[in-house]
Design a protein around this motif. Structure first.
Motif, PDB file in Angstrom:
ATOM      1  N   ALA A 142       1.156  -0.870   0.003  1.00 38.48           N
ATOM      2  CA  ALA A 142       0.115  -0.160   0.405  1.00 38.48           C
ATOM      3  C   ALA A 142       0.778   1.201   0.021  1.00 38.48           C
ATOM      4  CB  ALA A 142      -0.937   0.361   1.406  1.00 38.48           C
ATOM      5  N   ASP A 143       0.472   2.285  -0.486  1.00 40.87           N
ATOM      6  CA  ASP A 143       0.780   4.123  -0.757  1.00 40.87           C
ATOM      7  C   ASP A 143       0.894   3.894   1.004  1.00 40.87           C
ATOM      8  OD1 ASP A 143       2.699   3.269  -3.492  1.00 40.87           O
ATOM      9  OD2 ASP A 143      -0.078   3.922  -3.990  1.00 40.87           O
ATOM     10  N   VAL A 144      -0.331   4.079   0.826  1.00 40.12           N
ATOM     11  CA  VAL A 144      -0.709   4.591   2.513  1.00 40.12           C
ATOM     12  C   VAL A 144      -1.188   3.576   3.089  1.00 40.12           C
ATOM     13  CG1 VAL A 144      -1.586   6.598   3.827  1.00 40.12           C
ATOM     14  CG2 VAL A 144      -0.945   7.607   1.275  1.00 40.12           C
ATOM     15  N   MET A 145      -0.880   3.679   4.317  1.00 36.12           N
ATOM     16  CA  MET A 145      -2.456   2.425   5.072  1.00 36.12           C
ATOM     17  C   MET A 145      -3.201   2.967   6.046  1.00 36.12           C
ATOM     18  SD  MET A 145      -0.870  -0.816   7.618  1.00 36.12           S
ATOM     19  CE  MET A 145      -2.268  -1.741   8.094  1.00 36.12           C
ATOM     20  N   MET A 146      -4.038   3.337   5.896  1.00 33.94           N
ATOM     21  CA  MET A 146      -5.672   4.108   7.149  1.00 33.94           C
ATOM     22  C   MET A 146      -5.552   3.119   8.171  1.00 33.94           C
ATOM     23  SD  MET A 146      -6.051   6.321   5.294  1.00 33.94           S
ATOM     24  CE  MET A 146      -7.445   6.644   5.940  1.00 33.94           C
ATOM     25  N   ARG A 147      -5.959   3.502   9.474  1.00 33.41           N
ATOM     26  CA  ARG A 147      -6.702   3.110  10.544  1.00 33.41           C
ATOM     27  C   ARG A 147      -5.198   2.048  11.156  1.00 33.41           C
ATOM     28  NH1 ARG A 147     -10.843   2.940  12.597  1.00 33.41           N
ATOM     29  NH2 ARG A 147     -12.146   5.109  11.357  1.00 33.41           N
ATOM     30  N   VAL A 148      -4.284   3.412  11.577  1.00 33.13           N
ATOM     31  CA  VAL A 148      -2.912   2.531  12.202  1.00 33.13           C
ATOM     32  C   VAL A 148      -2.974   4.067  13.344  1.00 33.13           C
ATOM     33  CG1 VAL A 148      -0.573   2.721  12.115  1.00 33.13           C
ATOM     34  CG2 VAL A 148      -1.875   2.279  10.424  1.00 33.13           C
ATOM     35  N   PRO A 149      -2.544   3.178  14.783  1.00 35.60           N
ATOM     36  CA  PRO A 149      -2.938   4.164  16.014  1.00 35.60           C
ATOM     37  C   PRO A 149      -2.095   5.000  15.787  1.00 35.60           C
ATOM     38  CG  PRO A 149      -2.855   1.851  16.422  1.00 35.60           C
ATOM     39  CD  PRO A 149      -2.614   1.787  15.109  1.00 35.60           C
ATOM     40  N   TYR A 150      -2.302   6.269  16.306  1.00 37.06           N
ATOM     41  CA  TYR A 150      -1.161   7.254  15.954  1.00 37.06           C
ATOM     42  C   TYR A 150      -0.576   7.466  18.048  1.00 37.06           C
ATOM     43  CZ  TYR A 150       0.183  11.755  15.806  1.00 37.06           C
ATOM     44  OH  TYR A 150       1.663  13.047  15.022  1.00 37.06           O
ATOM     45  N   ASP A 151       0.002   6.722  17.934  1.00 34.35           N
ATOM     46  CA  ASP A 151       0.134   6.813  19.905  1.00 34.35           C
ATOM     47  C   ASP A 151       2.365   7.331  19.590  1.00 34.35           C
ATOM     48  OD1 ASP A 151       0.919   4.589  21.939  1.00 34.35           O
ATOM     49  OD2 ASP A 151      -0.368   5.798  22.532  1.00 34.35           O
ATOM     50  N   ARG A 152       2.475   8.041  20.068  1.00 37.73           N
ATOM     51  CA  ARG A 152       4.305   7.881  20.568  1.00 37.73           C
ATOM     52  C   ARG A 152       4.540   6.953  20.805  1.00 37.73           C
ATOM     53  NH1 ARG A 152       7.835  11.205  19.692  1.00 37.73           N
ATOM     54  NH2 ARG A 152       9.962  11.859  21.413  1.00 37.73           N
ATOM     55  N   ASP A 153       4.336   6.750  22.109  1.00 41.74           N
ATOM     56  CA  ASP A 153       4.850   5.403  22.865  1.00 41.74           C
ATOM     57  C   ASP A 153       4.654   4.143  22.015  1.00 41.74           C
ATOM     58  OD1 ASP A 153       4.788   6.151  24.964  1.00 41.74           O
ATOM     59  OD2 ASP A 153       3.225   5.847  25.662  1.00 41.74           O
ATOM     60  N   TYR A 154       3.898   3.847  21.111  1.00 46.88           N
ATOM     61  CA  TYR A 154       3.428   2.648  19.887  1.00 46.88           C
ATOM     62  C   TYR A 154       4.435   2.986  19.148  1.00 46.88           C
ATOM     63  CZ  TYR A 154       2.266  -0.554  16.553  1.00 46.88           C
ATOM     64  OH  TYR A 154       2.005  -2.063  15.969  1.00 46.88           O
ATOM     65  N   SER A 155       4.559   3.964  18.098  1.00 46.27           N
ATOM     66  CA  SER A 155       5.201   4.321  17.230  1.00 46.27           C
ATOM     67  C   SER A 155       7.550   3.828  17.648  1.00 46.27           C
ATOM     68  CB  SER A 155       5.323   5.780  16.360  1.00 46.27           C
ATOM     69  OG  SER A 155       4.888   6.327  16.317  1.00 46.27           O
ATOM     70  N   TYR A 156       6.438   4.526  18.481  1.00 41.47           N
ATOM     71  CA  TYR A 156       8.863   3.828  19.316  1.00 41.47           C
ATOM     72  C   TYR A 156       8.937   3.038  20.381  1.00 41.47           C
ATOM     73  CZ  TYR A 156       8.984   8.663  16.753  1.00 41.47           C
ATOM     74  OH  TYR A 156       9.911   9.278  15.734  1.00 41.47           O
ATOM     75  N   MET A 157       7.938   1.852  20.382  1.00 38.38           N
ATOM     76  CA  MET A 157       8.423   0.274  21.069  1.00 38.38           C
ATOM     77  C   MET A 157       9.492   0.026  20.558  1.00 38.38           C
ATOM     78  SD  MET A 157       5.161  -2.351  22.197  1.00 38.38           S
ATOM     79  CE  MET A 157       5.078  -2.596  19.781  1.00 38.38           C
ATOM     80  N   ARG A 158      10.300  -0.925  21.541  1.00 36.45           N
ATOM     81  CA  ARG A 158      11.539  -1.798  21.052  1.00 36.45           C
ATOM     82  C   ARG A 158      11.494  -2.603  21.670  1.00 36.45           C
ATOM     83  NH1 ARG A 158      15.849   2.149  20.016  1.00 36.45           N
ATOM     84  NH2 ARG A 158      15.335   4.283  21.298  1.00 36.45           N
ATOM     85  N   ASP A 159      11.760  -3.388  20.905  1.00 35.89           N
ATOM     86  CA  ASP A 159      11.969  -5.372  20.927  1.00 35.89           C
ATOM     87  C   ASP A 159      12.689  -5.098  21.998  1.00 35.89           C
ATOM     88  OD1 ASP A 159      15.012  -5.206  20.199  1.00 35.89           O
ATOM     89  OD2 ASP A 159      14.165  -6.085  18.358  1.00 35.89           O
ATOM     90  N   SER A 160      13.070  -6.663  22.625  1.00 37.95           N
ATOM     91  CA  SER A 160      14.315  -7.277  23.883  1.00 37.95           C
ATOM     92  C   SER A 160      15.336  -6.678  24.077  1.00 37.95           C
ATOM     93  CB  SER A 160      13.663  -8.177  24.334  1.00 37.95           C
ATOM     94  OG  SER A 160      14.106  -9.193  23.049  1.00 37.95           O
ATOM     95  N   THR A 161      16.348  -6.185  22.899  1.00 37.74           N
ATOM     96  CA  THR A 161      17.168  -5.757  22.514  1.00 37.74           C
ATOM     97  C   THR A 161      17.457  -4.234  21.963  1.00 37.74           C
ATOM     98  OG1 THR A 161      17.042  -5.818  19.686  1.00 37.74           O
ATOM     99  CG2 THR A 161      17.418  -8.201  21.053  1.00 37.74           C
ATOM    100  N   GLY A 162      16.644  -3.631  21.969  1.00 31.31           N
ATOM    101  CA  GLY A 162      16.186  -2.647  22.522  1.00 31.31           C
ATOM    102  C   GLY A 162      16.267  -1.974  20.935  1.00 31.31           C
ATOM    103  N   GLU A 163      16.296  -2.599  20.174  1.00 33.70           N
ATOM    104  CA  GLU A 163      15.555  -1.995  18.041  1.00 33.70           C
ATOM    105  C   GLU A 163      14.321  -1.510  18.475  1.00 33.70           C
ATOM    106  OE1 GLU A 163      18.100  -1.833  15.888  1.00 33.70           O
ATOM    107  OE2 GLU A 163      19.312  -2.414  17.137  1.00 33.70           O
ATOM    108  N   VAL A 164      14.239  -0.128  17.824  1.00 30.70           N
ATOM    109  CA  VAL A 164      12.665   0.025  17.772  1.00 30.70           C
ATOM    110  C   VAL A 164      12.041  -0.847  16.708  1.00 30.70           C
ATOM    111  CG1 VAL A 164      11.584   2.057  16.830  1.00 30.70           C
ATOM    112  CG2 VAL A 164      13.705   2.192  17.725  1.00 30.70           C
ATOM    113  N   ILE A 165      10.860  -1.208  17.112  1.00 35.13           N
ATOM    114  CA  ILE A 165      10.858  -2.111  16.378  1.00 35.13           C
ATOM    115  C   ILE A 165       9.484  -2.092  14.788  1.00 35.13           C
ATOM    116  CG2 ILE A 165       8.116  -3.666  16.237  1.00 35.13           C
ATOM    117  CD1 ILE A 165       8.611  -4.580  19.218  1.00 35.13           C
ATOM    118  N   ASN A 166       9.277  -0.676  14.848  1.00 33.51           N
ATOM    119  CA  ASN A 166       8.639  -0.027  13.906  1.00 33.51           C
ATOM    120  C   ASN A 166       9.059   1.011  13.111  1.00 33.51           C
ATOM    121  OD1 ASN A 166       6.038  -1.409  14.130  1.00 33.51           O
ATOM    122  ND2 ASN A 166       5.685  -0.297  16.039  1.00 33.51           N
ATOM    123  N   GLU A 167      10.403   0.489  12.787  1.00 26.54           N
ATOM    124  CA  GLU A 167      11.548   1.673  12.686  1.00 26.54           C
ATOM    125  C   GLU A 167      11.455   2.022  10.873  1.00 26.54           C
ATOM    126  OE1 GLU A 167      15.681   0.243  12.155  1.00 26.54           O
ATOM    127  OE2 GLU A 167      15.718  -1.612  12.035  1.00 26.54           O
TER     128      GLU A 167
END
Length: 304
Positions: free
Chosen positions: A112-137
């Motif tokens: 998709a060029d643009v995906m709709m209905r995605v949470p607009y939430d800073r904590d979710y956007s920058y959520m990290r995995d167990s290694t410290g990597e940003v999941i949605n980078e």
């Protein structure tokens, strides 16, 4: 058995060797004459097929985005995976080799060029995995366009008023199976509402059960409840006034997502959607579909 194992092995090799799907940049979208808008399938009132035609509020917003870009609207239907991270990976930045709806499973599904209905939430956007990597980078989540919330509708011939969830210790309530309301009603309050909670495949099915007299109320997202009430057009079924103690976040903002390398397209889309909101066109669009519209927090904060 050997042939099936060989087939699986070759499929795995093909998946490893094939390059990831390429997200289209702004110039590619404009030159092609169309924009692919990512929409969840079978998800009324947001995005679904009505007599074979795309319908729903996200579809209408997608059409306005396309019009603002001067290109044609093309739906990109998304079948939900196990979690949102999978949906973003499969539809926004990488693609998926094993799309069950694809007649050519070895060919990467288009993005998709643009995906709709995605949470607009800073904590979710920058959520990290167990290694410290940003999941949605690989993804940029932007452009909040609506605030969503949970809502209860009830049969006023069965319940006088719903001002607290305590009434569902004595009255039955329908929820979508495996949803947050289902977990909330069966696990919270020391399980006092568990035996009165009925599970259905969807909110429309739960609402149909309420109309048949099988449950006294239904809980779902506000948009889902609004659509069902609009279709019934009867004063018998009403919106409850209650909150949801111990539920955590009871309302949340929704926006859009693009691949991180395609910010130019994101800026253009964000400007279009921002204009829709500030001119009042977004609220009018929702009202035209019989839905309640709530401003995202960003606009509520800037208005004060």
């Amino acid at each position: 058995m050997w042939s099936s194992r060989l087939g699986a092995f070759l499929l795995g090799c093909a998946c490893l060797l094939a390059p990831p799907a390429q997200a289209r940049e702004y110039d590619d979208v404009i030159a092609s004459g169309y924009v692919r808008i990512g929409l969840y399938r079978d998800f009324p009132p947001y995005s679904y097929l009505d007599r074979g035609e795309p319908a729903g509020v996200d579809v209408e917003i997608g059409k306005r985005i396309a019009r603002g870009l001067g290109v044609r609207f093309e739906p990109h239907w998304i079948t939900p995976d196990e979690n949102l991270e999978d949906d973003l990976r499969n539809n926004v930045w990488k693609g998926h080799y094993l799309d069950k709806n694809d007649e050519q499973p070895l060919v990467l599904k288009r993005l998709a060029d643009v995906m709709m209905r995605v949470p607009y939430d800073r904590d979710y956007s920058y959520m990290r995995d167990s290694t410290g990597e940003v999941i949605n980078e690989q993804v940029v989540m932007f452009g909040p366009y609506q605030s969503e919330s949970w809502q209860v509708a009830y049969d006023s011939e069965k319940i006088d008023r719903v001002s607290t969830m305590a009434v569902f210790q004595y009255h039955s309530i329908g929820v979508e199976v495996d949803s947050l309301p289902a977990f909330y009603l069966t696990s919270g309050f020391q399980g006092r509402m568990r035996e009165h909670t009925r599970h259905f495949a969807s909110v429309p099915e739960a609402f149909a059960a309420m109309r048949r007299g099988e449950v006294d109320a239904v809980m779902g997202m506000r948009g889902e409840i609004d659509q069902q009430l609009a279709q019934v057009a009867s004063g018998r079924y009403r919106l409850a006034e209650n909150g949801f103690p111990s539920m955590g976040k009871q309302s949340w903002d929704l926006g859009m997502a693009i691949k991180h390398s395609n910010r130019q397209l994101g800026y253009a889309v964000e400007e279009i959607v921002d204009g829709l909101i500030r001119r009042g066109d977004m609220a009018q669009l929702y009202r035209g579909l019989g839905l309640h519209y709530a401003l995202p927090a960003f606009y509520r904060d800037t208005a004060n």
